[in-house]
Motif scaffolding. Structure first.
Motif, PDB file in Angstrom:
ATOM      1  N   GLY A   1      37.137  41.309  44.388  1.00 56.20           N
ATOM      2  CA  GLY A   1      37.208  41.784  43.012  1.00 56.20           C
ATOM      3  C   GLY A   1      38.172  42.927  42.798  1.00 56.20           C
ATOM      4  N   GLU A   2      38.601  43.596  43.883  1.00 54.79           N
ATOM      5  CA  GLU A   2      39.578  44.663  43.732  1.00 54.79           C
ATOM      6  C   GLU A   2      40.937  44.072  43.366  1.00 54.79           C
ATOM      7  OE1 GLU A   2      39.563  46.988  47.291  1.00 54.79           O
ATOM      8  OE2 GLU A   2      37.607  47.871  46.882  1.00 54.79           O
ATOM      9  N   PRO A   3      41.802  44.855  42.714  1.00 53.55           N
ATOM     10  CA  PRO A   3      43.084  44.304  42.262  1.00 53.55           C
ATOM     11  C   PRO A   3      44.009  43.980  43.434  1.00 53.55           C
ATOM     12  CG  PRO A   3      42.533  46.336  41.084  1.00 53.55           C
ATOM     13  CD  PRO A   3      41.587  46.233  42.239  1.00 53.55           C
ATOM     14  N   CYS A   4      44.658  42.825  43.335  1.00 58.26           N
ATOM     15  CA  CYS A   4      45.645  42.415  44.337  1.00 58.26           C
ATOM     16  C   CYS A   4      46.777  43.430  44.368  1.00 58.26           C
ATOM     17  CB  CYS A   4      46.186  41.035  43.984  1.00 58.26           C
ATOM     18  SG  CYS A   4      47.584  40.495  44.993  1.00 58.26           S
ATOM     19  N   PRO A   5      47.282  43.799  45.569  1.00 64.24           N
ATOM     20  CA  PRO A   5      48.366  44.785  45.634  1.00 64.24           C
ATOM     21  C   PRO A   5      49.681  44.262  45.055  1.00 64.24           C
ATOM     22  CG  PRO A   5      47.969  43.832  47.802  1.00 64.24           C
ATOM     23  CD  PRO A   5      46.872  43.339  46.904  1.00 64.24           C
ATOM     24  N   ARG A   6      49.806  42.948  44.915  1.00 68.68           N
ATOM     25  CA  ARG A   6      51.036  42.382  44.356  1.00 68.68           C
ATOM     26  C   ARG A   6      50.927  42.131  42.864  1.00 68.68           C
ATOM     27  NH1 ARG A   6      52.467  37.594  48.691  1.00 68.68           N
ATOM     28  NH2 ARG A   6      52.839  38.904  50.534  1.00 68.68           N
ATOM     29  N   CYS A   7      49.913  41.339  42.472  1.00 71.09           N
ATOM     30  CA  CYS A   7      49.856  40.898  41.076  1.00 71.09           C
ATOM     31  C   CYS A   7      48.783  41.587  40.250  1.00 71.09           C
ATOM     32  CB  CYS A   7      49.654  39.385  41.014  1.00 71.09           C
ATOM     33  SG  CYS A   7      48.045  38.815  41.613  1.00 71.09           S
ATOM     34  N   GLY A   8      47.872  42.293  40.898  1.00 73.22           N
ATOM     35  CA  GLY A   8      46.831  43.005  40.172  1.00 73.22           C
ATOM     36  C   GLY A   8      45.622  42.172  39.801  1.00 73.22           C
ATOM     37  N   GLU A   9      45.664  40.864  40.061  1.00 67.99           N
ATOM     38  CA  GLU A   9      44.510  40.017  39.753  1.00 67.99           C
ATOM     39  C   GLU A   9      43.388  40.265  40.760  1.00 67.99           C
ATOM     40  OE1 GLU A   9      44.117  37.885  37.091  1.00 67.99           O
ATOM     41  OE2 GLU A   9      45.899  39.015  36.459  1.00 67.99           O
ATOM     42  N   PRO A  10      42.127  39.990  40.378  1.00 67.81           N
ATOM     43  CA  PRO A  10      41.011  40.226  41.307  1.00 67.81           C
ATOM     44  C   PRO A  10      41.153  39.395  42.576  1.00 67.81           C
ATOM     45  CG  PRO A  10      40.200  39.897  39.070  1.00 67.81           C
ATOM     46  CD  PRO A  10      41.659  39.547  39.045  1.00 67.81           C
ATOM     47  N   LEU A  11      40.899  40.025  43.710  1.00 64.38           N
ATOM     48  CA  LEU A  11      40.991  39.350  45.002  1.00 64.38           C
ATOM     49  C   LEU A  11      39.721  38.564  45.303  1.00 64.38           C
ATOM     50  CD1 LEU A  11      42.545  42.256  47.091  1.00 64.38           C
ATOM     51  CD2 LEU A  11      43.682  40.080  46.568  1.00 64.38           C
ATOM     52  N   LEU A  12      39.901  37.417  45.938  1.00 69.58           N
ATOM     53  CA  LEU A  12      38.779  36.658  46.463  1.00 69.58           C
ATOM     54  C   LEU A  12      38.548  37.054  47.912  1.00 69.58           C
ATOM     55  CD1 LEU A  12      39.679  33.050  45.219  1.00 69.58           C
ATOM     56  CD2 LEU A  12      38.186  34.720  44.102  1.00 69.58           C
TER      57      LEU A  12
END
Length: 565
Positions: free
Chosen positions: A388-399
């Motif tokens: 759920g934290e933001p992806c370091p590249r795109c900012g979308e929630p991580l799975l």
């Protein structure tokens, strides 16, 4: 091969010790049997699967210029001490002494042994070199589990490259990555390449090849949107900016009776977890070290090992903590500590107006400015990334998903060459250490992963490329001479067509034969019976999906051969 002569001890019921679907089915389908914890006997069907996996591995490593070698399994302690891994691997390394009391180790991998051979390379003109082997490796896993997924004795296909410069190293490691991708595609094992931690072999920017399965012990995080993927030990995420305000001129102590946890301080004293400094005390190579994280973040111990280059790591004991800091966990902090090493997570860099323990039981500090008030010796990414934290590249929630690592490619650099004296003359006649790359694939782990992702309620569904047999001819009425003769005819036709086939000529009921064919996962079943022969047909059943088609008896072998191309 005749099933009547084949040792396939299938089981009707699930074994009690099975820990995953793959483990259960490899046992039930008569592929493996345990000898003791972490050590399995491979029975004839598993040996056939293993041989097919190894053949594919050999073909793809040879395709990138790999030359097969065979390095010793038993290594002198000296070479491991030179590389630093004698201590770094700790109890994972099997150690023994010979009759002359010399210290030895069973090879967990073979970087040192390969570098020792590479000492005979004399000139850059002999480069690049890419060597590989397929042999037994040993690791004293503390908790073997999952059948073949985590064992102490296994077949490792490990490859090593030797190059003159960074450009050559990058080319070799890219070749290893491409070979791994092709290998797993041919094995039918779906993998995701992920950024991986250095691990015990060392080297930055490793690529792990992981297969998603609930049976896996690895956790990976990924963003389906941009394709970012990393194992938990190398994963990063965006940490939202926090406005701290001006803070206080100096840390201010305040009483916190009964406070023992981050949650206690947040609830009773208005200190949000993201404004707290969590202070952990670890023995890092037996040296007490303060590890600092934000209160709402968790430590990833592998990241701490990689950041410190330590061989051993353990949480400090309460008596060690009391002796060093004067307080017990719950009231610990790093303000004013100058006699212990302090390593802090990057998320604390620049933070002000923070809360932390005062190193006095039941007392905390507010208004802490991390860089002003704490003598941080080093900064590193230490925190465990969460779903759920933001992806370091795109900012979308991580799975976050469970997976098993089945292969890895890495830059090893000059660590082993320097330790073992593997040098060559460069273009200017200067002696320089070789740069090494590495690649490893666990053969039995790949086998187990294939079963974890290719099975159904009836048993294993082997990908045809690695199935123990491509086809099984089931003689439905073995006592009927005409049926038996027809089965033999089709069996011989399959072999002549290049199909790896077995004939089930046992004097058992057809239902027993069908059950075993499904359980063992053979891709195609040709059923020869009285009714079909009267019509001049046989039945071809596809193990994947279960579809059955009627064919003229004379077309069966050609049809299976065509399906395999």
């Amino acid at each position: 091969m005749r099933w009547s002569r084949l040792h396939v001890p299938t089981l009707r019921d699930d074994p009690a010790e099975a820990e995953s679907a793959g483990h259960r089915l490899l046992l039930r389908a008569g592929h493996i049997r345990p000898l003791h914890a972490g050590h399995y006997s491979l029975l004839p069907l598993a040996v056939r699967v293993r041989a097919k996996i190894i053949r594919i591995v050999r073909e793809e490593l040879a395709r990138i210029g790999g030359q097969e070698v065979l390095l010793p399994a038993l290594h002198p302690a000296e070479v491991w001490r030179r590389s630093g891994r004698w201590d770094r691997l700790g109890p994972e390394l099997f150690r023994l002494r010979d009759r002359r009391d010399a210290e030895l180790a069973l090879g967990a991998s073979h970087e040192e042994a390969a570098a020792a051979v590479a000492r005979e390379l004399g000139s850059y003109k002999q480069l690049p070199q890419r060597w590989y082997q397929v042999r037994t490796a040993f690791r004293d896993e503390p908790r073997p589990k999952g059948g073949l997924l985590r064992v102490r004795e296994f077949t490792l296909a490990d490859a090593y490259s030797f190059d003159l410069d960074q450009a050559g190293l990058e080319e070799s490691v890219a070749a290893f990555r491409d070979a791994c991708a092709r290998i797993f595609e041919r094995l039918g094992v779906p993998v995701i390449p992920v950024a991986a931690s250095a691990g015990t072999a060392g080297g930055p920017d490793a690529t792990g090849f992981v297969c998603l399965t609930d049976a896996g012990e690895n956790v990976i995080v990924r963003s389906p949107g941009c394709g970012y993927a990393a194992d938990a030990d190398a994963a990063a995420s965006r940490v939202p900016e926090v406005e701290d305000g001006p803070g206080l001129p100096a840390p201010e102590p305040f009483d916190t009776p009964g406070v023992r946890t981050i949650e206690d301080l947040a609830r009773d004293h208005g200190a949000p977890a993201d404004r707290q400094i969590k202070t952990l005390v670890y023995a890092v190579d037996d040296r007490l070290t303060l590890v600092l994280l934000r209160g709402d973040h968790a430590l990833n111990e592998r990241k701490l090992l990689d950041a410190t280059g330590a061989a051993t790591l353990r949480p400090a004991e309460p008596e060690e903590i009391r002796a060093a800091l004067g307080a017990l966990p719950g009231s610990l902090g790093a303000v004013g500590v100058t006699d212990l090493r302090v390593i802090a997570d990057e998320a604390l860099r620049g933070r002000r107006a923070m809360f932390t323990g005062a190193n006095v039981d039941d007392v905390h500090l507010r208004g802490v400015d991390v860089e002003r008030d704490i003598a941080v010796g080093s900064w590193a990414d230490l925190r465990q990334v969460a779903a759920g934290e933001p992806c370091p590249r795109c900012g979308e929630p991580l799975l976050a998903e469970r997976a098993v690592e089945v292969g890895r490619a890495a830059r090893l650099g000059d660590r082993y060459a320097r330790a073992l004296g593997a040098e060559v003359l460069d273009r200017d006649g200067k002696r320089v250490p070789l740069l090494m790359g590495g690649c490893g694939i666990g053969i039995e782990r790949a086998m187990a992963a294939a079963v974890e992702v290719h099975h159904d309620e009836r048993g294993i569904v082997w990908p045809p490329s690695i199935a123990p047999f491509h086809a099984v001819v089931v003689v439905a009425q073995a006592g009927d001479a005409d049926v038996a003769e027809a089965g033999e005819e089709i069996y011989r036709a399959l072999l002549d067509a290049g199909v790896d086939a077995v004939i089930d000529d046992r004097p058992d009921r057809a239902g027993v034969k069908f059950r075993d064919a499904e359980l063992t996962g053979i891709p195609f079943r040709i059923t020869v019976g009285r009714r079909g022969l009267a019509e001049g047909t046989v039945e071809l059943t596809h193990r994947a999906g279960g579809a059955t088609e009627k064919l003229p008896r004379s077309d069966a072998a050609a049809r299976v051969a065509a399906l395999l191309t």
